[in-house]
Design a protein around this motif. Structure first.
Motif, mmCIF file in Angstrom:
data_model
loop_
_atom_site.group_PDB
_atom_site.id
_atom_site.type_symbol
_atom_site.label_atom_id
_atom_site.label_comp_id
_atom_site.label_asym_id
_atom_site.label_seq_id
_atom_site.Cartn_x
_atom_site.Cartn_y
_atom_site.Cartn_z
ATOM 1 N N LEU A 147 0.821 -1.205 0.000
ATOM 2 C CA LEU A 147 0.000 0.000 0.000
ATOM 3 C C LEU A 147 0.859 1.260 0.000
ATOM 4 C CD1 LEU A 147 -2.747 1.361 0.125
ATOM 5 C CD2 LEU A 147 -2.688 1.125 2.617
ATOM 6 N N VAL A 148 1.924 1.265 0.768
ATOM 7 C CA VAL A 148 2.818 2.429 0.810
ATOM 8 C C VAL A 148 3.358 2.725 -0.588
ATOM 9 C CG1 VAL A 148 5.043 3.268 1.655
ATOM 10 C CG2 VAL A 148 3.439 2.184 3.236
ATOM 11 N N GLU A 149 3.740 1.679 -1.322
ATOM 12 C CA GLU A 149 4.239 1.864 -2.690
ATOM 13 C C GLU A 149 3.169 2.493 -3.581
ATOM 14 O OE1 GLU A 149 5.668 -1.761 -4.332
ATOM 15 O OE2 GLU A 149 7.101 -2.138 -2.710
ATOM 16 N N ARG A 150 1.949 2.012 -3.461
ATOM 17 C CA ARG A 150 0.871 2.524 -4.313
ATOM 18 C C ARG A 150 0.504 3.958 -3.959
ATOM 19 N NH1 ARG A 150 -3.492 -2.311 -5.435
ATOM 20 N NH2 ARG A 150 -1.998 -3.848 -6.244
ATOM 21 N N MET A 151 0.483 4.256 -2.681
ATOM 22 C CA MET A 151 0.110 5.603 -2.250
ATOM 23 C C MET A 151 1.128 6.636 -2.724
ATOM 24 S SD MET A 151 -2.762 5.462 -0.513
ATOM 25 C CE MET A 151 -2.816 6.834 0.625
ATOM 26 N N ALA A 152 2.368 6.214 -2.886
ATOM 27 C CA ALA A 152 3.411 7.144 -3.317
ATOM 28 C C ALA A 152 3.123 7.701 -4.709
ATOM 29 C CB ALA A 152 4.771 6.452 -3.297
ATOM 30 N N GLY A 153 2.364 6.955 -5.511
ATOM 31 C CA GLY A 153 2.060 7.410 -6.865
ATOM 32 C C GLY A 153 0.730 8.129 -7.004
ATOM 33 N N ALA A 154 0.021 8.340 -5.905
ATOM 34 C CA ALA A 154 -1.290 8.995 -5.969
ATOM 35 C C ALA A 154 -1.133 10.466 -6.330
ATOM 36 C CB ALA A 154 -2.013 8.856 -4.635
ATOM 37 N N ARG A 155 -1.891 10.925 -7.323
ATOM 38 C CA ARG A 155 -1.781 12.314 -7.780
ATOM 39 C C ARG A 155 -2.683 13.269 -7.011
ATOM 40 N NH1 ARG A 155 -3.104 11.156 -13.939
ATOM 41 N NH2 ARG A 155 -4.637 9.898 -12.812
ATOM 42 N N SER A 156 -3.606 12.717 -6.233
ATOM 43 C CA SER A 156 -4.524 13.547 -5.452
ATOM 44 C C SER A 156 -4.996 12.742 -4.250
ATOM 45 C CB SER A 156 -5.731 13.958 -6.304
ATOM 46 O OG SER A 156 -6.525 12.815 -6.614
ATOM 47 N N GLY A 157 -5.688 13.424 -3.340
ATOM 48 C CA GLY A 157 -6.239 12.706 -2.204
ATOM 49 C C GLY A 157 -7.268 11.672 -2.624
ATOM 50 N N GLY A 158 -8.107 12.040 -3.604
ATOM 51 C CA GLY A 158 -9.094 11.088 -4.105
ATOM 52 C C GLY A 158 -8.443 9.863 -4.705
ATOM 53 N N ASP A 159 -7.355 10.073 -5.454
ATOM 54 C CA ASP A 159 -6.621 8.938 -6.017
ATOM 55 C C ASP A 159 -6.035 8.070 -4.905
ATOM 56 O OD1 ASP A 159 -7.159 9.581 -8.615
ATOM 57 O OD2 ASP A 159 -5.210 10.513 -9.021
ATOM 58 N N GLY A 160 -5.606 8.701 -3.826
ATOM 59 C CA GLY A 160 -5.067 7.945 -2.701
ATOM 60 C C GLY A 160 -6.110 7.034 -2.083
ATOM 61 N N ILE A 161 -7.328 7.545 -1.919
ATOM 62 C CA ILE A 161 -8.402 6.722 -1.361
ATOM 63 C C ILE A 161 -8.757 5.591 -2.318
ATOM 64 C CG2 ILE A 161 -10.824 6.707 -0.657
ATOM 65 C CD1 ILE A 161 -10.405 9.552 0.394
ATOM 66 N N ARG A 162 -8.799 5.887 -3.608
ATOM 67 C CA ARG A 162 -9.074 4.825 -4.584
ATOM 68 C C ARG A 162 -7.980 3.762 -4.558
ATOM 69 N NH1 ARG A 162 -10.357 9.619 -7.075
ATOM 70 N NH2 ARG A 162 -12.602 9.930 -7.327
ATOM 71 N N ALA A 163 -6.743 4.190 -4.331
ATOM 72 C CA ALA A 163 -5.639 3.225 -4.219
ATOM 73 C C ALA A 163 -5.839 2.318 -3.012
ATOM 74 C CB ALA A 163 -4.304 3.966 -4.115
ATOM 75 N N ILE A 164 -6.348 2.875 -1.920
ATOM 76 C CA ILE A 164 -6.611 2.079 -0.722
ATOM 77 C C ILE A 164 -7.718 1.063 -0.990
ATOM 78 C CG2 ILE A 164 -7.550 2.184 1.628
ATOM 79 C CD1 ILE A 164 -6.034 4.860 1.945
ATOM 80 N N VAL A 165 -8.797 1.512 -1.634
ATOM 81 C CA VAL A 165 -9.908 0.605 -1.946
ATOM 82 C C VAL A 165 -9.440 -0.515 -2.873
ATOM 83 C CG1 VAL A 165 -12.141 0.439 -3.108
ATOM 84 C CG2 VAL A 165 -11.677 2.361 -1.566
ATOM 85 N N GLN A 166 -8.670 -0.159 -3.903
ATOM 86 C CA GLN A 166 -8.170 -1.177 -4.827
ATOM 87 C C GLN A 166 -7.207 -2.123 -4.128
ATOM 88 O OE1 GLN A 166 -9.342 -1.541 -8.024
ATOM 89 N NE2 GLN A 166 -8.263 -3.504 -7.877
ATOM 90 N N TRP A 167 -6.455 -1.600 -3.177
ATOM 91 C CA TRP A 167 -5.533 -2.429 -2.379
ATOM 92 C C TRP A 167 -6.313 -3.483 -1.601
ATOM 93 C CZ3 TRP A 167 -5.434 -1.950 3.147
ATOM 94 C CH2 TRP A 167 -4.411 -2.654 3.789
ATOM 95 N N TYR A 168 -7.412 -3.099 -0.985
ATOM 96 C CA TYR A 168 -8.257 -4.074 -0.286
ATOM 97 C C TYR A 168 -8.680 -5.189 -1.245
ATOM 98 C CZ TYR A 168 -9.232 -1.844 4.265
ATOM 99 O OH TYR A 168 -9.151 -1.347 5.550
ATOM 100 N N ILE A 169 -9.114 -4.802 -2.436
ATOM 101 C CA ILE A 169 -9.595 -5.772 -3.420
ATOM 102 C C ILE A 169 -8.469 -6.704 -3.863
ATOM 103 C CG2 ILE A 169 -10.489 -6.005 -5.774
ATOM 104 C CD1 ILE A 169 -11.999 -3.338 -5.273
ATOM 105 N N ASP A 170 -7.319 -6.129 -4.179
ATOM 106 C CA ASP A 170 -6.203 -6.930 -4.687
ATOM 107 C C ASP A 170 -5.658 -7.881 -3.625
ATOM 108 O OD1 ASP A 170 -6.481 -5.632 -7.082
ATOM 109 O OD2 ASP A 170 -4.810 -4.250 -6.762
ATOM 110 N N VAL A 171 -5.580 -7.413 -2.387
ATOM 111 C CA VAL A 171 -5.095 -8.276 -1.300
ATOM 112 C C VAL A 171 -6.065 -9.434 -1.076
ATOM 113 C CG1 VAL A 171 -4.655 -8.379 1.188
ATOM 114 C CG2 VAL A 171 -3.716 -6.500 -0.163
ATOM 115 N N ALA A 172 -7.364 -9.158 -1.158
ATOM 116 C CA ALA A 172 -8.359 -10.222 -0.992
ATOM 117 C C ALA A 172 -8.210 -11.279 -2.081
ATOM 118 C CB ALA A 172 -9.765 -9.631 -1.016
ATOM 119 N N ARG A 173 -8.013 -10.827 -3.311
ATOM 120 C CA ARG A 173 -7.882 -11.769 -4.429
ATOM 121 C C ARG A 173 -6.587 -12.579 -4.342
ATOM 122 N NH1 ARG A 173 -10.641 -8.036 -8.800
ATOM 123 N NH2 ARG A 173 -12.509 -9.272 -9.173
ATOM 124 N N ALA A 174 -5.534 -11.953 -3.853
ATOM 125 C CA ALA A 174 -4.229 -12.614 -3.819
ATOM 126 C C ALA A 174 -4.088 -13.593 -2.654
ATOM 127 C CB ALA A 174 -3.119 -11.569 -3.744
#
Length: 215
Positions: A76-103
């Motif tokens: 998650l820390v890696e993904r958040m580093a590339g967020a261009r806005s706060g909204g993108d950061g939250i979307r990265a968190i939501v997608q992280w939940y999804i990806d971790v569940a699938r993996a």
């Protein structure tokens, strides 16, 4: 000093071996069916030596949870580093939940099946084990919320703390649903993958300031 360091490394190596063995057994046999004797046999330790490092099967469960959280947070820390806005950061968190569940389907199954009972009887030592990860996650989430409110990509009509709770609770419930919810999906003819695939479409308008204004 060298002797003490070597002993500490050996202790950590042994702890890792035990956690690995417990994780395999919990996944393949189910938490309830596994005993401390079985774990001791798996790593070729006496039961007494095992209890020196882990006081109970519950503690091993939480050691597995803490390690999985730590590994996932690094991603998650890696993904958040590339967020261009706060909204993108939250979307990265939501997608992280999804990806971790699938993996991690086996981990998810274990955590949702046995976790609710074990969390209810967790002692202070296990609570401290997980606290550091929780603090880091909350810091990342609330930094994204604050940034989004400031840059205009996250709605500002809700208390930021409450918004953080909503995002966390909903994301956790969707990514790691309890067994009863999975049965409900099946009865409705919905697959777990479909739930994960459409979740971001639900969460976007819930946080997006621009969509709120257009509505």
């Amino acid at each position: 000093m060298a002797v003490a360091d070597r002993r500490q490394r050996e202790r950590e190596r042994r702890r890792t071996e035990i956690i690995d063995a417990a994780e395999r057994l919990f996944y393949t046999k189910g938490f309830d069916s596994v005993t401390m004797d079985m774990i001791a046999d798996e790593v070729e330790l006496s039961k007494g030596s095992l209890y020196v490092l882990f006081k109970s099967k519950d503690s091993l469960f939480f050691a597995i949870v803490a390690r999985k959280h730590r590994e996932s947070l690094d991603l998650l820390v890696e993904r958040m580093a590339g967020a261009r806005s706060g909204g993108d950061g939250i979307r990265a968190i939501v997608q992280w939940y999804i990806d971790v569940a699938r993996a991690n389907p086996e981990y998810n199954e274990m955590a949702t099946t046995y976790g609710p009972l074990l969390w209810s009887r967790m002692d202070s030592a296990d609570d401290r084990l997980l606290a550091e990860n929780a603090i880091q996650f909350n810091s990342l989430l609330h930094a994204a919320i604050d940034r989004g409110i400031e840059d205009g990509t996250v709605r500002d009509d809700l208390d930021p703390a409450m918004l953080g709770f909503y995002i966390t609770m909903i994301s956790m419930s969707v990514a790691s649903p309890l067994p009863a919810w999975k049965k409900g999906f099946a009865l409705a003819g919905i697959t777990f993958d479909q739930v994960l695939d459409t979740f971001s479409r639900f969460i976007d308008p819930a946080i997006d300031r621009c969509r709120k204004k257009r509505g």
